[in-house]
Enzyme design. Sequence first.
Site, mmCIF file in Angstrom:
data_model
loop_
_atom_site.group_PDB
_atom_site.id
_atom_site.type_symbol
_atom_site.label_atom_id
_atom_site.label_comp_id
_atom_site.label_asym_id
_atom_site.label_seq_id
_atom_site.Cartn_x
_atom_site.Cartn_y
_atom_site.Cartn_z
ATOM 1 C CB SER A 561 -0.947 -0.054 1.200
ATOM 2 O OG SER A 561 -1.946 0.919 1.097
ATOM 3 C CG HIS A 676 -5.938 -2.073 0.320
ATOM 4 N ND1 HIS A 676 -5.191 -1.604 -0.740
ATOM 5 C CD2 HIS A 676 -5.266 -1.696 1.442
ATOM 6 C CE1 HIS A 676 -4.122 -0.967 -0.282
ATOM 7 N NE2 HIS A 676 -4.142 -1.016 1.035
#
Length: 704
Positions: A561, A676
């Site tokens: 991320s 995610h």
Amino acid sequence: MIARLTFAAAIALTASAAYAQETDADDPYIWLEEIKGDRALEQVDKWNAETEALLTKAPEYPLARAWARQILDDDRQIAMPDTIQGEYVTNLWRDADNPRGVWRIATLLSYTDGAPEWRTLIDIDALGKQEEQSWVWHGANCLAPEYRRCLVSLSPGGTDADVVREFDRETGTFIEDGFTLPEAKSNVAWFDEDTLIVGTDEGPGSMTDSGYTRLVKLWQRGTAFSSARLVAEGKQEDVAISGFSVMDGGTRWRFVNRSPSFWTNQISLLGEDGRTIPLPLPDDAEFEAVLDGQVIAKLNSPIETARGNAQAGTLVAWSLTDIAAGRTSQPEVIFKPSASQAIEQVSASETILWIKLLDDVSGSLIALAPAEPGWVSRGFDLPENSTVTLASTSGKGDLAYVTVEGMLTPPTLYAVSTKGEPRAVASVPAQFDASKFVVEQRFAPSKDGTKVPYYLVRPKGATGPLPTLIHAYGGFRNAQTPKYLTAEPYRSGPLAMFWLEQGNSYVLANIRGGGEYGPRWHEEALREKRQNSFDDLHAVADDLVAGNLASAGKIGISGRSNGGVLVGAAANQRPDLYGAVISGSPLIDMRRYSKLLAGASWMDEYGNPDVPADWAFMREWSPYQNLRAVADYPASFYYLSTLDDRVHPGHARKMAAKHQQLGQTVYYHEYREGGHSVGSDHAEDAKRAALLLAFLNREIGDSE
């Protein structure tokens, strides 16, 4: 796809170096931002096939995949207490037979005795099969103090968006005419048994530029949502606005939180009549808990109190009773950490405030209780030099469940109360022979002289440099604490343990941008100071080389991320130092990130690329814009999910395409589901761990 760039080719391509793609028109790969575009997915399938064809042939791949699956599905794992609901505790359990999990409940007494008597509430796999949906569990919010009615959130495929459905905990069924919200990035909380505080996607104008809710409404049971009453709204450019409620003994306090930016919040009390009263918390303070009629917050900048100045990182409290009555409330300091400490977690039980504290990254637990005058503190005898995590606290009674673990020590779950010593409830059996390894904490001098802590694990008795994998994050106040080596810092299961078992070294770096030393550690890597986090990572790698513990070119770096910005920038800046890059669900194109999915919400962290002054410093480190033709550029592996609705898959796709155009070594793997977090079950996590191990062995292993 996987090819090396010759030195001659590197020289020839240098003319198209940094800053080539500064507008959409300059970007030849913008078509890869079409998340489900036919052309884009065809390219993804091609990359996936090429990566799997190469890495699954590695002799270690099938063994690593099977071993990872065995570890992840081990039914001896701790059944973690998701919530304590009165005399009960809930848990989401995943194993080989339940890859998506079962949500279940047991009595608190049987659980604390180490022999929980579970009753299944929802079998997520069975529900998905019945409803022909790929459901991923997103949690449940049950109404205290009875906890019978629950708002269950289920995501199709693991996206941040989910479906909300009301569930009856006693009957184990969804309520036919109960509250229901369709798939959206909703915020839902209980106002009372027949009223919800709701923010959801209602069409144009109802969501912010960041893709989160802009309106907060009160929705009465039995009425159409279109008749819900608006009680608060944010601006289009805000990050979000939402409602929430907190139990304090028998009192339910209700709040509305408007977030003008990622790091600022304007919180108001929400009254029984729907009116709001602003709290006196500074906008950059963090709301932590409510206890004994007081709202408790952690400061991120100094404020004045009745007893003098309170520094950033301090816990302070205000009287909610005074605020609700319209009286001026003076803040009270309740805990001040030292220079080496940081408050990482805060949670309230019935009369106790529990604090997970970091001290030079090592964890400890303290309990605070309101008293006259001030607050009284108690520490607990837990293993030192460990990571302590607050798992859950009780609303009734003063009980906390905490886990304690280290890189070589498997997690143990303790039940902790103020009436006795911590009691071990459950522990994970050792998954490897820890006696073969040694772990130490070291400090590396960064470019500006800052001492950067890191943890190094090596085979015991090893001499000389070893191939080394460094994992780091460096952003959003997220501290990276040392976990058992079968944990998944990259959503890749026991990769670190596999890597060590082959005779290599593993490092967890505590670089700036995280919360390891409180607000200052984060602020020193914000916006124009972002280079500090990259310098810190370089400093750790250089320190390893200087100590003859690693060799330049035999160091891999890993980040997820925000960590994608980190490892991408680091590889661009020091291709001489690193030999392999693992980048998961990464942010990479910082020129366009604020226009992709939730990217606009992070501009306080990185900067606004549409503001020339901001782009002037961002362009110096944006990975996509700075990727250029360099001989022996480190090999890169990108893993992600098509359904990631937080960080756009276009970041990794475009970076892979640019690597390929430059003739650099690139591996790519994109799951269709998983959101995610990447990967919707243990099978996918195990496969990824095996692929990454094969990648590291191929690129920086001693046997390459």
